[in-house]
Design an enzyme around this catalytic site. Structure first.
Site, PDB file in Angstrom:
ATOM      1  N   ASP A  81      -9.514  38.050 -11.219  1.00  0.00           N
ATOM      2  CA  ASP A  81      -8.635  38.345 -12.497  1.00  0.00           C
ATOM      3  C   ASP A  81      -7.221  37.228 -12.001  1.00  0.00           C
ATOM      4  O   ASP A  81      -6.828  37.234 -10.871  1.00  0.00           O
ATOM      5  CB  ASP A  81      -8.095  39.653 -12.627  1.00  0.00           C
ATOM      6  CG  ASP A  81      -7.306  39.848 -13.752  1.00  0.00           C
ATOM      7  OD1 ASP A  81      -7.651  38.946 -14.755  1.00  0.00           O
ATOM      8  OD2 ASP A  81      -6.668  40.747 -13.905  1.00  0.00           O
ATOM      9  N   GLU A  82      -6.803  36.519 -12.938  1.00  0.00           N
ATOM     10  CA  GLU A  82      -5.629  35.987 -13.112  1.00  0.00           C
ATOM     11  C   GLU A  82      -5.114  35.247 -11.628  1.00  0.00           C
ATOM     12  O   GLU A  82      -3.991  35.558 -10.980  1.00  0.00           O
ATOM     13  CB  GLU A  82      -4.360  37.256 -13.246  1.00  0.00           C
ATOM     14  CG  GLU A  82      -4.478  37.699 -14.581  1.00  0.00           C
ATOM     15  CD  GLU A  82      -3.565  38.879 -14.739  1.00  0.00           C
ATOM     16  OE1 GLU A  82      -3.566  39.090 -16.047  1.00  0.00           O
ATOM     17  OE2 GLU A  82      -2.926  39.288 -14.136  1.00  0.00           O
ATOM     18  N   VAL A  83      -5.790  34.229 -11.471  1.00  0.00           N
ATOM     19  CA  VAL A  83      -5.273  33.228 -10.152  1.00  0.00           C
ATOM     20  C   VAL A  83      -4.629  32.419 -10.908  1.00  0.00           C
ATOM     21  O   VAL A  83      -4.984  31.496 -11.566  1.00  0.00           O
ATOM     22  CB  VAL A  83      -6.622  32.951  -9.345  1.00  0.00           C
ATOM     23  CG1 VAL A  83      -6.245  31.670  -8.408  1.00  0.00           C
ATOM     24  CG2 VAL A  83      -7.299  33.861  -8.767  1.00  0.00           C
TER      25      VAL A  83
ATOM     26  N   HIS B  88      -4.420  38.657  -6.869  1.00  0.00           N
ATOM     27  CA  HIS B  88      -3.951  40.287  -6.719  1.00  0.00           C
ATOM     28  C   HIS B  88      -4.410  40.791  -5.389  1.00  0.00           C
ATOM     29  O   HIS B  88      -4.886  41.909  -5.437  1.00  0.00           O
ATOM     30  CB  HIS B  88      -4.893  40.836  -7.947  1.00  0.00           C
ATOM     31  CG  HIS B  88      -4.308  40.651  -9.327  1.00  0.00           C
ATOM     32  ND1 HIS B  88      -2.962  41.343  -9.596  1.00  0.00           N
ATOM     33  CD2 HIS B  88      -4.467  40.026 -10.267  1.00  0.00           C
ATOM     34  CE1 HIS B  88      -2.886  40.939 -10.813  1.00  0.00           C
ATOM     35  NE2 HIS B  88      -3.830  40.003 -11.369  1.00  0.00           N
TER      36      HIS B  88
END
Length: 854
Positions: free
Chosen positions: A523-525, A437
């Site tokens: 978050d969210e790699v 992100h």
């Protein structure tokens, strides 16, 4: 990317939070109209949807067979459903798509239309799913874009449009369904309600009446001078001043008394108001409770005097950490709106603002040492490359003049926000999202690199580079970006983190505000990152602890942890930071990482999505030594839609989340009352969650508090932010502050339900009759969500109820939309034809209307 922007321009731009870009008028573009309609969900029996985009030509405008491209943003990937339409849709990056023509496309003549069938990669239920931010680019002038009006949205009303799958048990919201849900709510007389909110530990109403007017003096012990000064300034706005406030026999006393941190005592008698506490925070919360004793009209216009009912109160918070996360990266919110948010947080005793300042779609904080971060990373607009701004996203359109897409807080803005928060005993935790992100930062540092390469300063160019220019790794993030992850193998990455940390620290010091932690993401790699990075391959060859890219996770956060420690900060991050990927039984799995446990790392845990398998992740992390902030998507994600209705905005991938979801949350056992699944299916908690981990005594000690989260993908105005946040924020405040309710621990299911229903009635009556009238005017007034009325037809009459007793119910019988002058509902409506009903607040503002056909 070719980068030509001089450093001087970076510095100039970084002092402005709103950017302007010249718009070139196109006399023909007003002739292009768009229409969007969802045809069906569960398309071809898959998690897909079929929709229709209609291009309509008016006012002498036509679209030729070729030579143009229509760009737009869509949260879901879309492709043409039929080759016969002779159009293609190309994914640019993230949520940006480009519609262009194929060889046999025939064009669209003047005063004609063309329907294009599109297939979306997931469900399309409400207005937030519609594509937005359309703009047209002619091939002959590729540097210029022309904004197109947003599509007219055709409401979805049919079952096939509103059902996600045949198994979807979440019913579409109707007046009848709302009426059934509201039936358990008892209308409670206002005089019998607790007058302080959130609910205090101990509350006793007395017959005393204290007259508050401009003659009252505030007397404070020395350590409470700042709280007294702020309260005086607030009272000055509420009371008509007859000269200076003078000493009088009647006083408001702020006194020091030994008790636990943040606790307070409040006593209102005929002659005095006394607030006692051992800390400034405790005194401040006592003042907030006193303010909630004041009638809502006190904030409407100045009064000569205000009568305050007598009370004896002792109170303290349940959780020390009571937070709101606000995302200003996806869509920006002006400083004025952040100050309003701090005002309402303070009123309801929330003490932590998690400030999500950076993400793929924007970098919103001026960092003086790296002006490119805001000169490039704080702007979104169409351009042939991203050397001067980011691409359009989330409907921001082609121009930087869109203030939800472009904007940032200057150093002075941020210091002002910090001071404002500190004055109200709110700690601000800034979030610098990493390593995923992070596209805004990556693009900005690429622009910096290109500039210094152009100046033949190679070493300076690479100083803060966040990705290896030779990296050919292929990946796609959850939001469909292919270039949004920082390369954690690069030494320059850690210089960037160190510099940003130092610059933020300086601003807190100048603001004289406490900096306890910086949130560094996690978050969210996506899978696939770094695999072909030369920097990673070099690191792997020299560091024996790095066997594969999975090892880079702990490597990165150990380094970031050490940086925060060196600055005397603790690390805050998303839940993934407490986990690592390992191979077990030839399967790649996520397990709790023991290496970072017991280091005072605070993890915000959101993933309890029912059916995804991580319903107990928060408890597992707490049990193993991580400090856990509960922020579950099922209960406290305020970007989730309230219910299923086409015109109800918000996402629903995690849940639908009405006001009762945060109110009913049980922090230490949220399985207990989880009786519905993600698709509305009935669950038996004793069976479904039988193998799930519960918090141990150590785990309970590691749960530091609760957080409500408001992500901003759908927030394109301050008004929409307030609509999504309120009144759900009040339910969060109640759960974070008030003591554990009896219904949460009662083991008898029927008795627990009965106790809960009474508590729910008390809560919604307090909201409707005390707090929402206050919020109508408080801090300039809030655009809180006013619910739809529930209604049924019974014995020839329309019977109406509401989720929030106290709001005015008005109706029409001629098919017109109700206004503040329409008839007030009393006890049933005798009418034939079309009855429209809406709820109104004290100012005459209404919510959406319900329609019934008796």
């Amino acid at each position: 990317m070719k980068y030509l922007l001089p450093v001087l321009l970076f510095i100039v731009l970084s002092t402005n939070s709103v950017f302007a870009q010249k718009k070139v008028a196109d006399p023909t573009i007003n002739g292009l109209r768009l229409k969007w309609e969802v045809i069906e969900n569960n398309y071809t029996n898959k998690e897909k949807a079929l929709a229709e985009l209609t291009l309509i030509t008016k006012q002498g405008f036509s679209l030729p067979a070729s030579g143009w491209k229509l760009y737009f943003n869509s949260d879901e990937p879309v492709v043409p459903a039929s080759p016969a339409d002779n159009v293609s849709v190309t994914h640019v990056n993230g949520g940006l798509y480009c519609l262009s023509t194929e060889k046999d496309f025939g064009g669209v003549k003047v005063n004609d239309s063309l329907k294009i069938a599109l297939v979306a990669d997931s469900w399309l239920i409400n207005v937030s799913d519609a594509p937005r931010g359309f703009y047209l680019v002619w091939d002959k002038t590729p540097a210029q874009a022309y904004a197109v009006n947003e599509p007219v949205l055709i409401p979805s009303t049919q079952t096939k449009q509103l059902m996600r799958t045949p198994a979807d048990k979440v019913l579409a919201s109707t007046p009848e369904l709302l009426f059934e849900q509201n039936k358990i709510i008892r209308d409670i007389p206002a005089d019998s309600l607790v007058k302080i909110f959130p609910t205090p530990d101990s509350y006793q109403a007395t017959a005393a009446k204290f007259k508050l007017d401009a003659t009252i003096s505030i007397v404070a012990d020395p350590q409470f001078r700042s709280e007294a000064a702020l309260f005086r300034s607030e009272l000055a706005k509420l009371l008509i001043q007859n000269g200076a406030i003078k000493n009088a026999a009647k006083q408001i006393k702020l006194v020091n008394k030994p008790m636990t941190p943040e606790a307070y005592e409040l006593q209102v008698t005929n002659d005095a108001v006394t607030i006692a506490a051992s800390s400034g925070a405790g005194i401040f919360y006592g003042i907030q409770s006193l303010k909630t004793l004041l009638p809502a009209q006190a904030w409407h216009r100045p009064q000569k005097s205000i009568m305050i009912n007598g009370v004896n109160v002792t109170d303290k918070p349940r959780f020390a950490y009571r937070a709101v996360m606000i995302d200003v990266a996806r869509n920006f919110q002006p400083k004025k709106e952040i100050l309003k948010l701090l005002d309402v947080m303070a009123l309801y005793k929330l003490n932590t603002l998690h400030f999500h300042l950076t993400d793929d779609e924007g970098w919103r904080l001026e960092i003086p040492a790296l002006p490119e971060l805001t000169a490039v990373g704080a702007k979104r607009a169409y351009a042939v490359d991203e050397s001067k701004n980011l691409q359009p996203a989330l409907g921001s359109g082609p121009f930087t003049s869109n203030t939800s897409g472009s904007g940032y807080y200057t150093k002075a803005d941020f210091i002002a926000i910090l001071r404002y928060a500190n004055q109200r005993h709110i700690t601000v935790i800034p979030e610098i999202e990493s390593p995923g992100h992070a596209r805004a930062a990556i693009v900005a540092m690429n622009a910096r690199y290109q500039y210094y390469i152009g100046q033949n300063q190679k070493e300076k160019a690479a100083e803060y580079l966040l990705h290896d220019l030779r990296d050919s790794s292929i990946y796609s993030s959850v939001q469909d970006y292919n270039d949004n992850v920082i390369d954690v193998s690069l030494p320059s990455t850690y210089k960037f983190i160190e510099t940003v940390t130092t610059e933020i620290e300086k601003m807190y010091t100048e603001a004289n505000a406490p900096l306890k932690s910086i949130h560094y993401g996690g978050d969210e790699v996506p899978a696939g990152v770094w695999e072909k990075s030369p920097a990673y391959l070099k690191l792997k060859s020299t560091d024996t602890t790095i066997k594969n890219t999975d090892n880079l996770w702990s490597y990165y956060y150990t380094k970031v942890y050490n940086i925060t420690q060196a600055h005397h900060l603790y690390l805050t991050a998303w839940e993934e930071v407490g986990s690592e990927k390992v191979i077990q039984n030839n399967v790649r799995q996520s397990v709790i990482n023991p290496a970072l446990a017991d280091k005072n790392i605070h993890l915000e845990v959101w993933n309890n999505v029912l059916g995804w398998g991580s319903e107990d992740l928060a408890y597992k992390l707490a049990n193993r030594g991580y400090k856990v902030i509960l922020s579950p998507v099922t209960n406290t994600y305020f970007d989730m839609a309230v219910n299923k209705a086409f015109d109800e905005p918000g996402y629903y991938w995690g849940s639908y989340a009405d006001l009762d979801r945060p109110f009913s949350f049980i922090p230490y056992d949220y399985f207990k009352n989880t009786v519905k699944g993600r698709l509305g299916e009935t669950l038996n908690p004793a069976i479904v969650f039988a193998t799930k981990e519960r918090p141990t005594p150590q785990g309970i000690s590691n749960i530091v508090g609760l957080q409500g989260a408001l992500w901003a993908e759908t927030l394109q105005s301050p008004e929409r932010m307030e609509y999504m946040l309120l009144p759900r924020l009040t339910a969060l405040a109640e759960r974070a502050w008030a003591k554990n309710p009896e219904w949460a621990t009662e083991t008898d299911t029927l008795k627990s339900k009965s106790i809960y229903n009474e508590a729910w009635s008390q809560f919604v009556n307090v909201l409707g009759k005390q707090e929402l009238p206050r919020l109508t005017y408080y801090a300039g007034g809030f655009n809180y969500r006013i619910p739809l009325a529930g209604a049924i037809v019974k014995d020839g009459q329309v019977i109406v109820n509401t989720q929030l007793p106290g709001l005015a119910i008005r109706y029409t019988t001629d098919g017109s939309i109700p206004t503040a002058k329409s008839k007030l509902y009393n006890n049933g409506i005798q009418a034939k034809g079309t009855v429209k009903i809406a709820l109104f607040d004290d100012s005459g503002r209404s919510g959406r209307f319900s329609t019934v056909y008796p």
